[in-house]
Design a protein around this motif. Structure first.
Motif, PDB file in Angstrom:
ATOM      1  N   ARG A 584       0.855  -1.176   0.000  1.00 43.53           N
ATOM      2  CA  ARG A 584       0.000   0.000   0.000  1.00 43.53           C
ATOM      3  C   ARG A 584       0.889   1.223   0.000  1.00 43.53           C
ATOM      4  O   ARG A 584       1.644   1.437   0.952  1.00 43.53           O
ATOM      5  N   MET A 589       4.127   6.459   1.935  1.00 44.35           N
ATOM      6  CA  MET A 589       4.282   7.767   1.321  1.00 44.35           C
ATOM      7  C   MET A 589       5.042   8.772   2.162  1.00 44.35           C
ATOM      8  O   MET A 589       5.836   9.543   1.659  1.00 44.35           O
ATOM      9  N   HIS A 608       8.925  10.663  -1.688  1.00 42.84           N
ATOM     10  CA  HIS A 608       7.741  10.480  -2.515  1.00 42.84           C
ATOM     11  C   HIS A 608       7.699  11.531  -3.630  1.00 42.84           C
ATOM     12  O   HIS A 608       7.533  11.194  -4.807  1.00 42.84           O
ATOM     13  N   GLN A 620       4.769   5.018 -11.867  1.00 43.33           N
ATOM     14  CA  GLN A 620       3.813   4.093 -12.496  1.00 43.33           C
ATOM     15  C   GLN A 620       3.008   3.336 -11.461  1.00 43.33           C
ATOM     16  O   GLN A 620       1.796   3.195 -11.561  1.00 43.33           O
ATOM     17  N   TYR A 622       2.462   4.259  -8.494  1.00 38.11           N
ATOM     18  CA  TYR A 622       1.630   5.206  -7.794  1.00 38.11           C
ATOM     19  C   TYR A 622       0.373   5.517  -8.593  1.00 38.11           C
ATOM     20  O   TYR A 622      -0.736   5.457  -8.092  1.00 38.11           O
ATOM     21  N   ALA A 625      -1.865   2.680  -8.570  1.00 40.44           N
ATOM     22  CA  ALA A 625      -2.560   2.528  -7.297  1.00 40.44           C
ATOM     23  C   ALA A 625      -3.814   3.359  -7.263  1.00 40.44           C
ATOM     24  O   ALA A 625      -4.768   3.045  -6.571  1.00 40.44           O
ATOM     25  N   PHE A 626      -3.777   4.421  -7.997  1.00 35.22           N
ATOM     26  CA  PHE A 626      -4.933   5.295  -7.954  1.00 35.22           C
ATOM     27  C   PHE A 626      -5.678   5.311  -9.273  1.00 35.22           C
ATOM     28  O   PHE A 626      -6.112   6.322  -9.737  1.00 35.22           O
ATOM     29  N   GLU A 627      -5.740   4.119  -9.850  1.00 33.01           N
ATOM     30  CA  GLU A 627      -6.450   4.010 -11.117  1.00 33.01           C
ATOM     31  C   GLU A 627      -7.914   4.373 -10.970  1.00 33.01           C
ATOM     32  O   GLU A 627      -8.577   4.656 -11.934  1.00 33.01           O
TER      33      GLU A 627
END
Lengths: 629, 580
Positions: A584, A589, A608, A620, A622, A625-627
């Motif tokens: 995660r 972060m 970060h 990428q 990151y 992760a927040f797609e």
């Protein structure tokens, strides 16, 4: 599994194993064993006295009384009283040695188990990673149990036999050298048989114990994974596999016991052959007047032959248990001979305080401050404050030679920094943490802790200064409180509860039926994976070390709870070094530095923000992760 | 119970019966030989008759050869029968365990079941071996001996008759006392096994916290209690041998006394000195036999405790069984929870899930979100009937799960557990758990879907790479993907992922889910996750809290209506916004 075949090799070691076993048995028990030895002799003597007594009874009392027609039984009565006395002595000594032997045998089993377990604690992680648990467990039960019969029954029997044989043999030599030669020839034949059959049987006993270990290993693994077995309807397959191992065990057991069982009748009847041979040769010698033998002395000699055979036959009944015990002992020594973790560290961890002039010196009470104490070659002592500065310099590592996992890793964590490892699974993140606390030793390069090479730090002290929270949580059978206290054995209840609160575990613990006194089963059953993780974090929190490693420690905890846990942890770890491994990205972060690993190499590093700006792999990940955005 | 145990002899009955038969032959020849021996001495040697000596010597050798043959056969059959008996016992126990539900297993503990399979069976096997060999030999020897003594002097032999009941009483008393302690001993063995097992599983924790000494102390305590119990029990049994000695020696003293009187009083007509010598010899033989018997007796006393422990497993009723006429066909992947309450202990007052109502259509993707300890795993474990509901009902394909054949139900429901278990063996072996007949292509396909193909190929031996127990030589994320591939190979109607991508990075996670959509669109997919991203495109998301359903809906709906969901969402997004 790196386990060489060794069916044949083992039987050869039997002598060495026996020697070692006897040495272990004698250690600290010499006095009691000599007492046992004496008691056995007395008991055997009492038995032998019986037959001699009868002769006296007849020759000194009955026959003269018959001849004189006397009815005065007082002399006879006295003789019988003496005999009764001898018998009582015999019974008492056999009672004594039996009892002594029980304590000796059980004590030996206990020592063996304790020593084995104690040694096992010192073995490197690699040993545990490459052996099935059930097989190791089998050494504590099945293999150790084989020693019981050897010590409590076979050894006394053997002492008895040896004593009898020596006495009889001396009398035989005294009576006729020629016939004794015949006996010696037969003995040689007998012992060859014992050796051959015993050796064969021994090989199969070793196999039997190995099969037993395998069955144990299989059963342990399968019963532990029973949920998966059920989910996959794998019961039938599990049964088949078990039956196969079971069949193998049965085959080896049958062969082992067959050889051992057959030995007994062969020995007994070889004895008869000896008897007949002696009778015929002796008869021929006496009739032809060779060697000064009389017919009477042949009769006595034949009587001796019988007495000679009896104990040997009895001893051959012990072959099973002896051979089996040797097989068991060998598996035990296998574990005891495993190389323990190497520890050449001389730097130790001590409580420290600042003296008046601001120098670090040793304190005899916990001060919350720690120092590395190293003895210099000139005898002076240097103290270095423990701050949690960890550096990797060009570290290479491979679990198996030729299959390198880490390549040229260089990194540093300054005291108080939070360092995160990010990367695909298998990139080598966990391996790095395995190196810091020396679960495995590096091949090349150097890892330093506060400027001291970790190889120079006493291993236990190194580990004391680190706490690791692993993804796979292992709790131990015991109460919740005991499990938390595992991190620091002398922690008070209040400290434990404080740690639990920090780990955000307090609330759910209070909801458990008995709160902190709720007893957990070893696998934490009844608790969810996430709850187990919270307890394990509390366990690490109570240890309160300068450096902390969190290896996917919060992966099963929901993000809401994780936030709270993290706040607690951040407060706890202020001014301390933290290594974090997490998938995660929200977990990592806010780290001081994020290190992106790929195939054992560092490919990106930075904060970060820096990494996002780089627009590399981290970027990428990151964005991946927040797609959802 | 004994009947159940001895029922395990089965195909080895022949060997078990033949053993005592050959033993009888052995005893017979053994007791004939001394007769020939005495004639060889009396008529051969003492008279200097070499021819007679040779002839009776040869006769004796013939008898010995026959005795040996019987002995070899009895030994061989004995080994076959006892090893076979042990095998069948282990077989039955293990097969029984496979029928057990988790409630059953919890009752015995893993360590306890393992001890039963090995230590307990071994003890019984050894006792059985002794029983059919020695225990048939000694009574026979005793009978023959007694017969001989009676034929010499019935009067003197009465001494034996008087003494036997005393002996029997004492022995029984000793055994009953020792038995109680032995029962306890073997339970301590279970503890020993459990402690070692826990230590092995948690060795990393032990080493991390440098708790080796603490563990040693824990272990020493258990091994000390085994020591003290065992010693206590064996000390009681140690009265056996001296008691026998006492009794036989008493007999011998009495025989000497009365024997001597009879000889003298009758002027050696009723009894001769030679006969008295024989009486003595027979008494010695009797003593030997009794000693052997007492050894067997000890083993049997111990085995009795083992037998009870094994019996308890064999007689245990599995708490979960197929109903007669169970349904074998699972129609589709629809799932319905109807007022389901659940407690692991089956206790209505300690429910960990209350009043769950759910309706999932076949082929839907369902996400489950909830805090730690909100019973997410518990909920899904009811679907393949790993546990039974306490009240209410769970239906799959419109039919109550309790009406299905368990095997067929689980065949249709694939579940990737939170605690992933891989087993010792190659990767292929592990994958084949999903489908025994899977071809290499099918395996590769499943692994590609689970995003495992890539790393497997990078391993030294690819799909043949050896996995250590529990998958210790692969990382957490790799383990999870292997487990997913394994589940996919089942081609299930319902696929449950219990937080099984937690160690997999989000990108891979997304790829896996995309694969599901195209590869198994018909399959109902239930995904438990911590990450909102894992469930947000599901048809339906269930929010669990404290064992109750807090909300059901799509991502958008829940964002509007459900405060917990919204909080989780913002907690995961917030970090991103801060840094965006």
């Amino acid at each position: 599994m790196p386990r060489p075949m060794r069916g044949g090799k083992k039987a050869k070691d039997a002598k060495g194993t026996l020697k070692r076993l006897l040495k272990d048995l004698l250690r600290g028990r010499k006095l009691r064993l000599s007492l046992v030895f004496i008691c056995i002799l007395i008991s055997a003597g009492a038995g032998a006295a019986g037959s001699i007594f009868l002769r006296t009874l007849i020759d000194t009392y009955i026959t003269p009384m018959l001849e004189t027609g006397s009815h005065d039984f007082t002399g006879l009565f006295h003789a019988i009283c003496i005999m009764a006395g001898i018998y009582i002595a015999g019974i008492l000594s056999s009672f004594t040695y039996n009892r002594l032997m029980i304590v000796i045998a059980q004590g030996m089993l206990r020592d063996t188990r304790d020593r084995m377990f104690s040694h096992m604690q010192d073995l490197p992680i690699k040993y545990f990673d490459t052996h099935t648990h059930g097989d190791i467990m089998s050494k504590y039960t099945n293999d150790t149990d084989t020693l019981r019969q050897l010590i409590s029954q076979s050894i006394p029997q053997l002492i008895n036999t040896t004593a009898t044989i020596i006495v009889v043999f001396v009398s035989m030599c005294y009576m006729s050298i020629y016939l004794t030669l015949v006996v010696i020839v037969f003995l040689t034949i007998k012992f060859t048989f014992v050796g051959k059959l015993g050796g064969k049987s021994g090989r199969y006993f070793v196999k039997q114990q190995e099969s037993l270990g395998k069955v144990n290993g299989f059963a342990e693994e399968m019963i532990n994974g029973q949920k998966v077995v059920k989910v996959f309807n794998h019961e039938d397959k599990a049964r088949d596999d078990f039956d196969r191992l079971n069949e193998e065990l049965c085959e080896n057991a049958t062969k082992a016991h067959s050889y051992a069982n057959v030995l007994m009748p062969i020995m007994a009847n070889l004895g008869h052959l000896l008897y007949v041979t002696c009778a015929i040769i002796g008869g021929a010698l006496a009739i032809n007047g060779v060697g000064g033998l009389t017919l009477g002395s042949i009769v006595s000699f034949l009587q001796l032959t019988r007495n000679f055979n009896m104990p040997i036959n009895q001893a051959s009944q012990q072959v099973n248990s002896i051979v089996m015990a040797l097989a068991g002992a060998e598996r035990i020594y296998e574990l005891m001979d495993e190389e323990p973790e190497k520890d050449s560290g001389h730097v130790t961890l001590v409580n420290a305080r600042l003296d008046n002039s601001g120098n670090i010196c040793e304190a005899d009470q916990p001060t919350g401050m720690w120092a590395w104490k190293s003895q210099n070659s000139d005898g002076s002592v240097t103290y270095t404050q423990v701050r949690g500065d960890v550096r990797f310099n060009n570290v290479d590592f491979a679990y198996e030679p030729g299959h390198q996992i880490l390549h040229d890793i260089t990194l540093y964590a300054k005291p108080g920094q939070k360092l995160a490892f990010v990367g695909a699974t298998g990139a080598g993140k966990t391996t790095i943490t395995n190196l810091i606390n020396r679960f495995y030793d590096i091949e090349d390069g150097k890892i330093t802790y506060d400027g001291i090479s970790i190889n120079e730090i006493h291993k236990n002290d190194l580990r004391h200064s680190l706490a690791i929270v692993l993804q796979d949580v292992n709790l131990f059978t015991g109460t919740v409180m005991e499990n938390i206290r595992y991190g620091k054995l002398d922690a008070t209840d209040e400290e434990c509860i404080e740690a639990a609160k920090r780990a955000n575990a307090h609330d759910f613990i209070m909801r458990l039926p008995q709160g902190y006194d709720t007893v957990l089963a070893g696998d934490g059953s009844g608790l969810s994976q996430g709850q187990c993780q919270l307890i394990s974090i509390a366990r690490a929190a109570v240890a309160d070390p300068p450096v902390m490693i969190l290896d996917e420690a919060t992966s099963s905890i929901d993000t809401r709870t994780e936030r709270i846990v993290q706040q607690g942890m951040d407060a706890l770890m202020e001014g301390r070094t933290v290594f974090v491994i997490a998938h995660r990205l929200s977990t990592v972060m806010n780290s001081n530095a994020i290190i992106v690993l790929d195939h054992g190499r560092i490919i990106e590093r930075g904060t970060h923000e820096q990494l996002i700006d780089q627009k590399g792999i981290y970027y990428q990940l990151y964005t991946g992760a927040f797609e959802l955005e | 119970m004994l009947k159940r145990l001895f029922g395990c002899i089965r195909e080895y009955k022949k060997a078990a019966i033949l053993t005592p038969v050959f033993v009888a032959g052995e005893v017979l020849f053994d007791s004939l030989i001394p007769l020939v021996m005495s004639r060889l001495i009396d008529n051969g040697i003492e008279k200097g008759n070499l021819k007679y000596t040779v002839i009776s010597g040869l006769l004796m050798l013939l008898l010995a050869a026959m005795g040996m043959t019987c002995g070899i056969f009895s030994g061989r059959f004995n080994a076959i029968a006892s090893a076979g008996f042990g095998k069948n016992l282990r077989h039955d126990i293990y097969h029984k365990i496979q029928e057990f539900s988790f409630t059953n297993i919890d009752k015995f503990s893993t360590g306890g079941l393992v001890t039963r399979l090995t230590t307990d069976v071994t003890n019984i096997q050894m006792a059985f071996m002794m029983l059919i060999r020695i225990a048939s030999r000694t009574p026979l020897t005793i009978i023959i001996t007694l017969f001989m003594t009676f034929s010499i002097s019935a009067k003197l032999s009465l001494i034996y008759v008087c003494v036997m009941p005393v002996l029997a009483t004492v022995l029984l008393f000793i055994a009953s006392k020792a038995h109680k302690i032995f029962e306890r001993v073997f339970d301590t063995y279970d503890d020993l096994n459990n402690v070692v097992q826990e230590n092995l599983l948690g060795i990393r924790v032990v080493k991390t916290f440098v708790r080796e000494d603490h563990e040693r102390k824990k272990f020493n305590k258990i091994s000390a209690s085994i020591f003290s119990d065992f010693t206590k029990a064996e000390k009681i049994l140690s009265f056996n041998q001296p008691t026998m000695q006492l009794i036989v020696y008493t007999c011998m003293i009495l025989i000497s006394w009365f024997g001597a009187r009879i000889i003298i009083n009758s002027g050696a007509t009723e009894l001769t000195t030679g006969e008295l010598t024989s009486m003595f010899a027979y008494s010695m033989q009797l003593l030997m036999s009794l000693m052997m018997l007492s050894m067997v007796y000890v083993m049997i006393t111990m085995a009795q405790a083992d037998a009870e422990r094994i019996g308890a497993v064999l007689m245990e009723e599995p708490t979960m069984q197929n109903k007669p006429g169970a349904i074998t066909d699972v129609r589709d992947g629809s799932i319905e929870f109807d007022h389901v309450d659940f407690s692991y202990k089956g206790d209505k007052n300690k429910l960990c899930m209350t009043d769950i109502n759910l309706n999932i259509k076949s082929g839907e993707v369902v996400g489950i979100i909830g805090g730690t300890g909100s019973s997410k795993s518990t909920l899904v474990q009811l679907i393949p009937r790993l546990y039974d509901v306490t009240s209410g009902s769970v239906k799959v394909g419109g039919i109550d799960v309790r009406d299905y054949d368990i095997e067929q139900l689980r065949e249709s429901v694939a579940m990737v557990l939170q605690k992933n278990e891989l087993f010792t063996g190659s990767i292929k072996d592990n994958l084949r758990w999903g489908n025994e007949n899977a071809t290499d292509d099918e395996m590769v396909e499943a692994c590609k879907l689970a995003q495992a193909d890539g790393f497997i190929r990078e391993m030294p031996n690819g799909y043949d790479t050896h996995i250590e127990q529990g998958g210790r030589n692969v990382s957490g994320g790799q383990k999870q993907r292997l487990c997913i591939a394994r589940a996919l190979l089942k081609k299930p109607k319902i696929l449950i992922l219990d937080d099984s991508t937690s160690a997999v990075d989000t990108k891979t996670d997304a790829l896996i889910r995309a694969g599901f959509k195209s590869y198994i669109p018909e399959t109902t997919k239930i995904i438990i996750a911590q990450r909102i991203s894992s469930v947000q495109d599901a048809d339906k998301i269930i929010v669990l809290d404290g064992g109750r359903i807090d909300g059901i809906g799509t991502h958008e709906e829940l964002l509007k209506t459900n405060s917990i969901y919204k909080e989780v969402y913002t907690s995961q997004i917030k970090g991103g916004e801060e840094n965006a």
